[in-house]
Design a protein around this motif. Structure first.
Motif, PDB file in Angstrom:
ATOM      1  N   GLY A  37      34.818   6.267  -5.801  1.00  0.00           N
ATOM      2  CA  GLY A  37      35.870   6.079  -4.807  1.00  0.00           C
ATOM      3  C   GLY A  37      35.408   5.225  -3.639  1.00  0.00           C
ATOM      4  O   GLY A  37      36.152   4.363  -3.153  1.00  0.00           O
ATOM      5  N   SER A  38      34.179   5.458  -3.190  1.00  0.00           N
ATOM      6  CA  SER A  38      33.626   4.666  -2.081  1.00  0.00           C
ATOM      7  C   SER A  38      33.465   3.201  -2.477  1.00  0.00           C
ATOM      8  O   SER A  38      33.709   2.292  -1.667  1.00  0.00           O
ATOM      9  N   PHE A  39      33.034   2.972  -3.715  1.00  0.00           N
ATOM     10  CA  PHE A  39      32.904   1.595  -4.206  1.00  0.00           C
ATOM     11  C   PHE A  39      34.266   0.910  -4.252  1.00  0.00           C
ATOM     12  O   PHE A  39      34.404  -0.261  -3.873  1.00  0.00           O
ATOM     13  N   ALA A  40      35.276   1.664  -4.688  1.00  0.00           N
ATOM     14  CA  ALA A  40      36.637   1.118  -4.730  1.00  0.00           C
ATOM     15  C   ALA A  40      37.119   0.773  -3.327  1.00  0.00           C
ATOM     16  O   ALA A  40      37.792  -0.248  -3.119  1.00  0.00           O
ATOM     17  N   GLU A  41      36.774   1.605  -2.350  1.00  0.00           N
ATOM     18  CA  GLU A  41      37.138   1.320  -0.961  1.00  0.00           C
ATOM     19  C   GLU A  41      36.446   0.048  -0.478  1.00  0.00           C
ATOM     20  O   GLU A  41      37.047  -0.766   0.239  1.00  0.00           O
ATOM     21  N   THR A  42      35.187  -0.125  -0.855  1.00  0.00           N
ATOM     22  CA  THR A  42      34.436  -1.326  -0.458  1.00  0.00           C
ATOM     23  C   THR A  42      35.083  -2.581  -1.035  1.00  0.00           C
ATOM     24  O   THR A  42      35.189  -3.607  -0.351  1.00  0.00           O
ATOM     25  N   ILE A  43      35.499  -2.500  -2.296  1.00  0.00           N
ATOM     26  CA  ILE A  43      36.185  -3.637  -2.924  1.00  0.00           C
ATOM     27  C   ILE A  43      37.480  -3.954  -2.174  1.00  0.00           C
ATOM     28  O   ILE A  43      37.812  -5.119  -1.926  1.00  0.00           O
ATOM     29  N   ALA A  44      38.210  -2.892  -1.784  1.00  0.00           N
ATOM     30  CA  ALA A  44      39.466  -3.089  -1.062  1.00  0.00           C
ATOM     31  C   ALA A  44      39.222  -3.712   0.308  1.00  0.00           C
ATOM     32  O   ALA A  44      40.073  -4.445   0.830  1.00  0.00           O
ATOM     33  N   MET A  45      38.062  -3.430   0.896  1.00  0.00           N
ATOM     34  CA  MET A  45      37.734  -3.959   2.219  1.00  0.00           C
ATOM     35  C   MET A  45      37.157  -5.373   2.162  1.00  0.00           C
ATOM     36  O   MET A  45      37.011  -6.019   3.202  1.00  0.00           O
ATOM     37  N   PHE A  46      36.826  -5.858   0.980  1.00  0.00           N
ATOM     38  CA  PHE A  46      36.145  -7.152   0.853  1.00  0.00           C
ATOM     39  C   PHE A  46      36.907  -8.306   1.500  1.00  0.00           C
ATOM     40  O   PHE A  46      36.306  -9.098   2.243  1.00  0.00           O
ATOM     41  N   PRO A  47      38.223  -8.449   1.264  1.00  0.00           N
ATOM     42  CA  PRO A  47      38.940  -9.554   1.918  1.00  0.00           C
ATOM     43  C   PRO A  47      38.862  -9.497   3.444  1.00  0.00           C
ATOM     44  O   PRO A  47      38.699 -10.536   4.100  1.00  0.00           O
ATOM     45  N   ALA A  48      38.963  -8.279   4.009  1.00  0.00           N
ATOM     46  CA  ALA A  48      38.880  -8.142   5.468  1.00  0.00           C
ATOM     47  C   ALA A  48      37.492  -8.537   5.968  1.00  0.00           C
ATOM     48  O   ALA A  48      37.355  -9.163   7.027  1.00  0.00           O
ATOM     49  N   SER A  49      36.461  -8.168   5.201  1.00  0.00           N
ATOM     50  CA  SER A  49      35.094  -8.518   5.588  1.00  0.00           C
ATOM     51  C   SER A  49      34.891 -10.032   5.540  1.00  0.00           C
ATOM     52  O   SER A  49      34.236 -10.616   6.416  1.00  0.00           O
ATOM     53  N   VAL A  50      35.459 -10.681   4.524  1.00  0.00           N
ATOM     54  CA  VAL A  50      35.349 -12.136   4.405  1.00  0.00           C
ATOM     55  C   VAL A  50      36.013 -12.823   5.593  1.00  0.00           C
ATOM     56  O   VAL A  50      35.465 -13.767   6.173  1.00  0.00           O
ATOM     57  N   VAL A  51      37.186 -12.329   5.972  1.00  0.00           N
ATOM     58  CA  VAL A  51      37.896 -12.905   7.121  1.00  0.00           C
ATOM     59  C   VAL A  51      37.073 -12.727   8.394  1.00  0.00           C
ATOM     60  O   VAL A  51      36.958 -13.657   9.210  1.00  0.00           O
ATOM     61  N   ALA A  52      36.475 -11.542   8.571  1.00  0.00           N
ATOM     62  CA  ALA A  52      35.679 -11.277   9.772  1.00  0.00           C
ATOM     63  C   ALA A  52      34.479 -12.208   9.851  1.00  0.00           C
ATOM     64  O   ALA A  52      34.162 -12.740  10.923  1.00  0.00           O
ATOM     65  N   SER A  79      28.426  -6.712  12.640  1.00  0.00           N
ATOM     66  CA  SER A  79      28.764  -5.392  12.123  1.00  0.00           C
ATOM     67  C   SER A  79      29.305  -4.488  13.232  1.00  0.00           C
ATOM     68  O   SER A  79      30.295  -3.772  13.037  1.00  0.00           O
ATOM     69  N   GLN A  80      28.683  -4.547  14.392  1.00  0.00           N
ATOM     70  CA  GLN A  80      29.144  -3.743  15.534  1.00  0.00           C
ATOM     71  C   GLN A  80      30.519  -4.182  16.000  1.00  0.00           C
ATOM     72  O   GLN A  80      31.373  -3.345  16.324  1.00  0.00           O
ATOM     73  N   ARG A  81      30.752  -5.499  16.037  1.00  0.00           N
ATOM     74  CA  ARG A  81      32.061  -6.009  16.459  1.00  0.00           C
ATOM     75  C   ARG A  81      33.155  -5.602  15.470  1.00  0.00           C
ATOM     76  O   ARG A  81      34.274  -5.260  15.856  1.00  0.00           O
ATOM     77  N   MET A  82      32.823  -5.636  14.193  1.00  0.00           N
ATOM     78  CA  MET A  82      33.801  -5.260  13.173  1.00  0.00           C
ATOM     79  C   MET A  82      34.189  -3.791  13.307  1.00  0.00           C
ATOM     80  O   MET A  82      35.368  -3.437  13.226  1.00  0.00           O
ATOM     81  N   MET A  83      33.199  -2.927  13.519  1.00  0.00           N
ATOM     82  CA  MET A  83      33.457  -1.496  13.590  1.00  0.00           C
ATOM     83  C   MET A  83      34.114  -1.071  14.899  1.00  0.00           C
ATOM     84  O   MET A  83      34.544   0.075  15.038  1.00  0.00           O
ATOM     85  N   SER A  84      34.192  -1.993  15.869  1.00  0.00           N
ATOM     86  CA  SER A  84      34.897  -1.703  17.117  1.00  0.00           C
ATOM     87  C   SER A  84      36.220  -2.458  17.204  1.00  0.00           C
ATOM     88  O   SER A  84      36.925  -2.372  18.210  1.00  0.00           O
ATOM     89  N   SER A  85      36.543  -3.182  16.135  1.00  0.00           N
ATOM     90  CA  SER A  85      37.780  -3.962  16.101  1.00  0.00           C
ATOM     91  C   SER A  85      38.926  -3.112  15.577  1.00  0.00           C
ATOM     92  O   SER A  85      38.806  -2.481  14.519  1.00  0.00           O
TER      93      SER A  85
END
Length: 320
Positions: A37-52, A79-85
């Motif tokens: 499930g966590s891996f699936a969440e990471t895959i779902a977050m990939f586009p947002a991470s790429v944009v960041a 990483s800190q900026r992303m987690m506070s965004s």
């Protein structure tokens, strides 16, 4: 040994679907489901991470410099900026829907369970959900009130960073995130463990697992771990007593939303900039404020959770 807690209909039906496994196998299966499930969440977050990454000028400059030290420092800062965004946090909340999907598939096709054994009971679902939202707000407000009275928190007034639109997005996101944790720990694991072992053993096992999932959170302390375990016990008893997942899923969502985006307190070490009120932990009063972890790491929370557990232990199962 005689069970100390009466079985709800969902637990009874879960036990009828498949024979229970040894405790170590139940734990290993849980870890497998959690990591998938966590891996699936990471895959779902990939586009947002790429944009960041693509839109962060400081990070791009560090990469262009070719200096490994600068790139490492830039990565940590990014990483800190992303987690506070706000936008990134909201996307991460919605991404927990992947965990719900993984649990559904595992329980339906491998455990041969009907979805109602996860607590998705149609009867009174709206009423149960609204009650859970209200209780989550009241329980956390009680924690805040006691923390202010004991000098652990200082009320600073209305926050200047509040945005109603962003707040609504957080509300919707936490509705997914809170439910995902309850489906994983209460809907799936509690029932699975109770197929072979007494309900009280399943309550303790899933509460400890729930607390362990938060061990890597920022600011975690021994008291915070104890409180997370107590919440796991409270949530398990609520799930059993009410006979469905709706109430405790709503309670969990409401608790997190009110904590971070209403009162402006850290949610298990995580801070949000979109909050209605502003509260400041008083230095030297960490036992009453929870310090860097938030109020979930305080004695106040321990007392409120304990009171909630006693209340539920004295109650009867609604579906008896």
């Amino acid at each position: 040994m005689k069970d100390l807690i009466a079985r709800s209909k969902t637990i009874v039906e879960t036990a009828q679907s498949q024979k229970g496994l040894l405790w170590i196998l139940e734990f290993l299966l849980f870890l497998g489901v959690f990591f998938v499930g966590s891996f699936a969440e990471t895959i779902a977050m990939f586009p947002a991470s790429v944009v960041a990454v693509a839109t962060d000028g400081a990070y791009q400059d560090a990469v262009a410099s070719g200096d490994p030290q600068k790139m490492l420092e830039a990565t940590q800062a990014l990483s800190q900026r992303m987690m506070s965004s706000n936008w990134y946090l909201i996307v991460s909340l919605f991404a927990t829907a992947m965990m719900i999907g993984v649990v559904f598939l595992f329980c339906r096709f491998l455990q041969k369970r009907k979805l109602r054994t996860l607590g998705f009971v149609k009867k009174n679902m709206v009423k149960e959900y609204l009650l859970g939202l209200l209780l989550g707000f009241l329980f956390f407000s009680a924690c805040v009130g006691l923390a202010v009275l004991t000098g652990g928190l200082k009320f600073d007034g209305i926050s200047k960073t509040f945005s109603f639109g962003v707040f609504i997005l957080y509300l919707l996101g936490y509705m997914v995130q809170g439910m995902s944790e309850e489906i994983l720990c209460r809907g799936y694991f509690l029932g699975s463990y109770a197929r072979r072992y007494p309900v009280y053993a399943a309550v303790l096992a899933n509460a400890l697992l729930f607390a362990a999932l938060h061990l890597l959170n920022s600011g975690i302390t021994v008291l915070a771990f104890i409180n997370l375990t107590l919440f796991g016990i409270f949530a398990s008893l609520y799930f059993i007593r009410r006979g469905s997942i709706w109430g405790i899923g709503a309670f969990h969502s409401s608790w997190n939303l009110v904590q971070g985006n209403f009162y402006g307190i850290r949610v298990s070490g995580m801070e949000s900039s979109c909050t209605l009120f502003s509260m400041t932990p008083v230095e030297g009063k960490e036992l009453f404020s929870g310090g860097a972890f938030g109020i979930e790491g305080s004695l106040i929370c321990l007392l409120v959770y304990s009171a909630g557990i006693v209340w539920l232990l004295l109650s009867k199962n609604k579906d008896s």
